[in-house]
Design an enzyme around this catalytic site. Structure first.
Site, PDB file in Angstrom:
ATOM      1  N   PRO A  10      -0.374  -5.237  -4.724  1.00  0.00           N
ATOM      2  CA  PRO A  10       0.138  -5.992  -3.582  1.00  0.00           C
ATOM      3  C   PRO A  10      -0.624  -5.769  -2.275  1.00  0.00           C
ATOM      4  CG  PRO A  10       1.662  -4.246  -4.239  1.00  0.00           C
ATOM      5  CD  PRO A  10       0.629  -4.366  -5.324  1.00  0.00           C
ATOM      6  N   ASN A  11      -0.837  -6.869  -1.617  1.00  0.00           N
ATOM      7  CA  ASN A  11      -1.437  -6.946  -0.266  1.00  0.00           C
ATOM      8  C   ASN A  11      -2.945  -6.737  -0.253  1.00  0.00           C
ATOM      9  OD1 ASN A  11       1.051  -7.440   1.179  1.00  0.00           O
ATOM     10  ND2 ASN A  11       1.587  -5.334   0.640  1.00  0.00           N
ATOM     11  N   ARG A  18      -7.143  -7.333   8.262  1.00  0.00           N
ATOM     12  CA  ARG A  18      -6.430  -6.440   9.190  1.00  0.00           C
ATOM     13  C   ARG A  18      -6.657  -4.990   8.788  1.00  0.00           C
ATOM     14  NH1 ARG A  18      -0.973  -6.985   8.356  1.00  0.00           N
ATOM     15  NH2 ARG A  18      -0.682  -5.534  10.077  1.00  0.00           N
ATOM     16  N   TYR A  23      -8.675   0.508   5.774  1.00  0.00           N
ATOM     17  CA  TYR A  23      -9.082  -0.018   4.470  1.00  0.00           C
ATOM     18  C   TYR A  23     -10.519  -0.541   4.414  1.00  0.00           C
ATOM     19  CZ  TYR A  23      -4.079   0.314   3.674  1.00  0.00           C
ATOM     20  OH  TYR A  23      -2.790   0.786   3.557  1.00  0.00           O
ATOM     21  N   ASN A  74      -6.015  -0.208  -8.534  1.00  0.00           N
ATOM     22  CA  ASN A  74      -5.442   0.086  -7.227  1.00  0.00           C
ATOM     23  C   ASN A  74      -4.087  -0.613  -7.207  1.00  0.00           C
ATOM     24  OD1 ASN A  74      -4.638   0.481  -4.627  1.00  0.00           O
ATOM     25  ND2 ASN A  74      -6.591  -0.122  -3.699  1.00  0.00           N
ATOM     26  N   ALA A  77       1.040  -0.252  -2.968  1.00  0.00           N
ATOM     27  CA  ALA A  77       2.294   0.478  -2.709  1.00  0.00           C
ATOM     28  C   ALA A  77       3.085   0.758  -3.985  1.00  0.00           C
ATOM     29  CB  ALA A  77       3.137  -0.306  -1.711  1.00  0.00           C
ATOM     30  N   HIS A  80       3.458   4.319  -5.519  1.00  0.00           N
ATOM     31  CA  HIS A  80       4.430   5.312  -5.071  1.00  0.00           C
ATOM     32  C   HIS A  80       5.841   5.037  -5.577  1.00  0.00           C
ATOM     33  CE1 HIS A  80       0.990   5.993  -2.546  1.00  0.00           C
ATOM     34  NE2 HIS A  80       1.155   4.833  -1.931  1.00  0.00           N
ATOM     35  N   ASP A  87       4.804   3.271 -17.066  1.00  0.00           N
ATOM     36  CA  ASP A  87       5.125   3.113 -18.487  1.00  0.00           C
ATOM     37  C   ASP A  87       4.138   2.166 -19.166  1.00  0.00           C
ATOM     38  OD1 ASP A  87       7.237   4.834 -18.229  1.00  0.00           O
ATOM     39  OD2 ASP A  87       8.790   3.291 -18.280  1.00  0.00           O
ATOM     40  N   GLU A  98      -7.177   5.691 -11.348  1.00  0.00           N
ATOM     41  CA  GLU A  98      -6.385   5.296 -10.183  1.00  0.00           C
ATOM     42  C   GLU A  98      -7.289   5.320  -8.952  1.00  0.00           C
ATOM     43  OE1 GLU A  98      -3.051   7.866  -9.414  1.00  0.00           O
ATOM     44  OE2 GLU A  98      -2.737   6.987  -7.436  1.00  0.00           O
ATOM     45  N   HIS A 100      -7.756   4.388  -4.714  1.00  0.00           N
ATOM     46  CA  HIS A 100      -7.226   3.995  -3.407  1.00  0.00           C
ATOM     47  C   HIS A 100      -8.352   3.991  -2.389  1.00  0.00           C
ATOM     48  CE1 HIS A 100      -3.197   4.268  -4.911  1.00  0.00           C
ATOM     49  NE2 HIS A 100      -3.541   5.412  -5.474  1.00  0.00           N
ATOM     50  N   LEU A 101      -8.345   2.981  -1.542  1.00  0.00           N
ATOM     51  CA  LEU A 101      -9.345   2.906  -0.474  1.00  0.00           C
ATOM     52  C   LEU A 101      -9.163   4.051   0.514  1.00  0.00           C
ATOM     53  CD1 LEU A 101      -8.751  -0.857  -0.150  1.00  0.00           C
ATOM     54  CD2 LEU A 101     -11.060   0.056  -0.450  1.00  0.00           C
ATOM     55  N   SER A 102      -7.923   4.291   0.889  1.00  0.00           N
ATOM     56  CA  SER A 102      -7.630   5.337   1.880  1.00  0.00           C
ATOM     57  C   SER A 102      -7.310   6.647   1.163  1.00  0.00           C
ATOM     58  CB  SER A 102      -6.435   4.904   2.747  1.00  0.00           C
ATOM     59  OG  SER A 102      -5.275   4.739   1.946  1.00  0.00           O
ATOM     60  N   ARG A 107      -2.195  10.719   4.570  1.00  0.00           N
ATOM     61  CA  ARG A 107      -1.407   9.711   5.291  1.00  0.00           C
ATOM     62  C   ARG A 107       0.083  10.096   5.271  1.00  0.00           C
ATOM     63  NH1 ARG A 107      -2.940   3.844   3.509  1.00  0.00           N
ATOM     64  NH2 ARG A 107      -1.818   3.412   5.446  1.00  0.00           N
ATOM     65  N   ARG A 111       3.276   8.480   0.829  1.00  0.00           N
ATOM     66  CA  ARG A 111       2.094   8.049   0.048  1.00  0.00           C
ATOM     67  C   ARG A 111       1.484   9.198  -0.749  1.00  0.00           C
ATOM     68  NH1 ARG A 111       1.025   2.873   2.220  1.00  0.00           N
ATOM     69  NH2 ARG A 111       1.576   2.778   4.415  1.00  0.00           N
TER      70      ARG A 111
HETATM   71  O1  CA2 Z   1      -5.467   3.005   0.098  1.00  0.00           O
HETATM   72  C1  CA2 Z   1      -5.163   2.178  -0.769  1.00  0.00           C
HETATM   73  O2  CA2 Z   1      -5.985   1.577  -1.450  1.00  0.00           O
HETATM   74  C2  CA2 Z   1      -3.674   1.850  -0.980  1.00  0.00           C
HETATM   75  O3  CA2 Z   1      -3.462   1.644  -2.362  1.00  0.00           O
HETATM   76  C3  CA2 Z   1      -3.422   0.580  -0.193  1.00  0.00           C
HETATM   77  C4  CA2 Z   1      -1.945   0.155  -0.173  1.00  0.00           C
HETATM   78  C5  CA2 Z   1      -1.045   1.331   0.221  1.00  0.00           C
HETATM   79  O4  CA2 Z   1       0.310   0.939   0.103  1.00  0.00           O
HETATM   80  C6  CA2 Z   1      -1.311   2.562  -0.614  1.00  0.00           C
HETATM   81  O5  CA2 Z   1      -0.491   3.606  -0.140  1.00  0.00           O
HETATM   82  C7  CA2 Z   1      -2.767   2.984  -0.528  1.00  0.00           C
HETATM   83  C8  CA2 Z   1      -1.712  -0.976   0.831  1.00  0.00           C
HETATM   84  C9  CA2 Z   1      -2.665  -2.115   0.749  1.00  0.00           C
HETATM   85  C10 CA2 Z   1      -2.493  -2.969   1.983  1.00  0.00           C
HETATM   86  O6  CA2 Z   1      -3.661  -3.703   2.164  1.00  0.00           O
HETATM   87  C11 CA2 Z   1      -3.850  -4.341   3.360  1.00  0.00           C
HETATM   88  C12 CA2 Z   1      -5.008  -5.042   3.494  1.00  0.00           C
HETATM   89  C13 CA2 Z   1      -5.283  -5.683   4.686  1.00  0.00           C
HETATM   90  C14 CA2 Z   1      -4.384  -5.646   5.717  1.00  0.00           C
HETATM   91  C15 CA2 Z   1      -3.221  -4.945   5.580  1.00  0.00           C
HETATM   92  C16 CA2 Z   1      -2.945  -4.283   4.389  1.00  0.00           C
END
Ligand code: CA2
Length: 148
Positions: A10-11, A18, A23, A74, A77, A80, A87, A98, A100-102, A107, A111
């Site tokens: 998601p997202n 943004r 990210y 990836n 959210a 978590h 499963d 697994e 993650h960008l961040s 954080r 997370r």
């Molecule tokens: O760091 C990552 O890759 C995450 O998986 C990114 C998720 C976050 O919920 C995880 O804790 C760590 C969120 C992705 C949101 O992506 C956005 C992209 C552009 C603008 C806003 C959010």
């Protein structure tokens, strides 16, 4: 040619629009193109999928069982919170990295916990888009070690 699945949750379709300080500035299509190139160098085709829906991600993991040698995931959210994704990973028995960008451990507290980590081959986080390439390298190395 064997194939890898790069699956984003998601997202992540909003990447590059943004929060570049968290990210990075790359868009998802740019990251996917980098993944395809790196996987091709390692001898793999790549399918890239993204969904904002938990059930669709579960279906993609199930589909991967017969179509792909491993997954870079990836889960956003859902990392978590999703027992369903965990499963699904356990049930297909494919190696999953697994990603993650961040750096999720640097954080917010919520997370720090990953439901995916215990069923993943390993976790890569904190390296921005470059992390996807590290994950492909790790997966390819694991798969070639498995073969020999
Ligand atoms: O760091 C990552 O890759 C995450 O998986 C990114 C998720 C976050 O919920 C995880 O804790 C760590 C969120 C992705 C949101 O992506 C956005 C992209 C552009 C603008 C806003 C959010």
């Amino acid at each position: 040619m064997p194939s890898l699945l790069v699956l984003n949750g998601p997202n992540l379709n909003l990447l590059g629009t943004r929060q570049p300080e968290i990210y990075g500035a790359s868009t998802l299509p740019e990251i996917e193109a980098m993944c395809r190139d790196r996987a091709a160098e390692r001898g793999y085709e790549t399918e890239c999928r993204q969904s904002n829906h938990e059930g669709t991600l579960v279906d993609a993991i199930h589909d991967a069982r017969t179509r792909h040698a491993g997954i870079v995931l990836n889960a956003g959210a859902y990392t978590h919170s999703s027992i369903a994704l965990r499963d699904a990973i356990s049930s297909v028995g494919l190696p999953v990295i697994e990603l993650h960008l961040s750096n999720i451990h640097a954080r917010e507290e919520f997370r720090h916990r990953s439901l995916i980590a215990p069923v993943a081959l390993g976790q890569i986080c904190g390296f921005g888009p470059q992390g996807y390439l590290l994950a492909i390298d790790a997966l390819a190395a694991h798969l070639s070690a498995e073969e020999s």
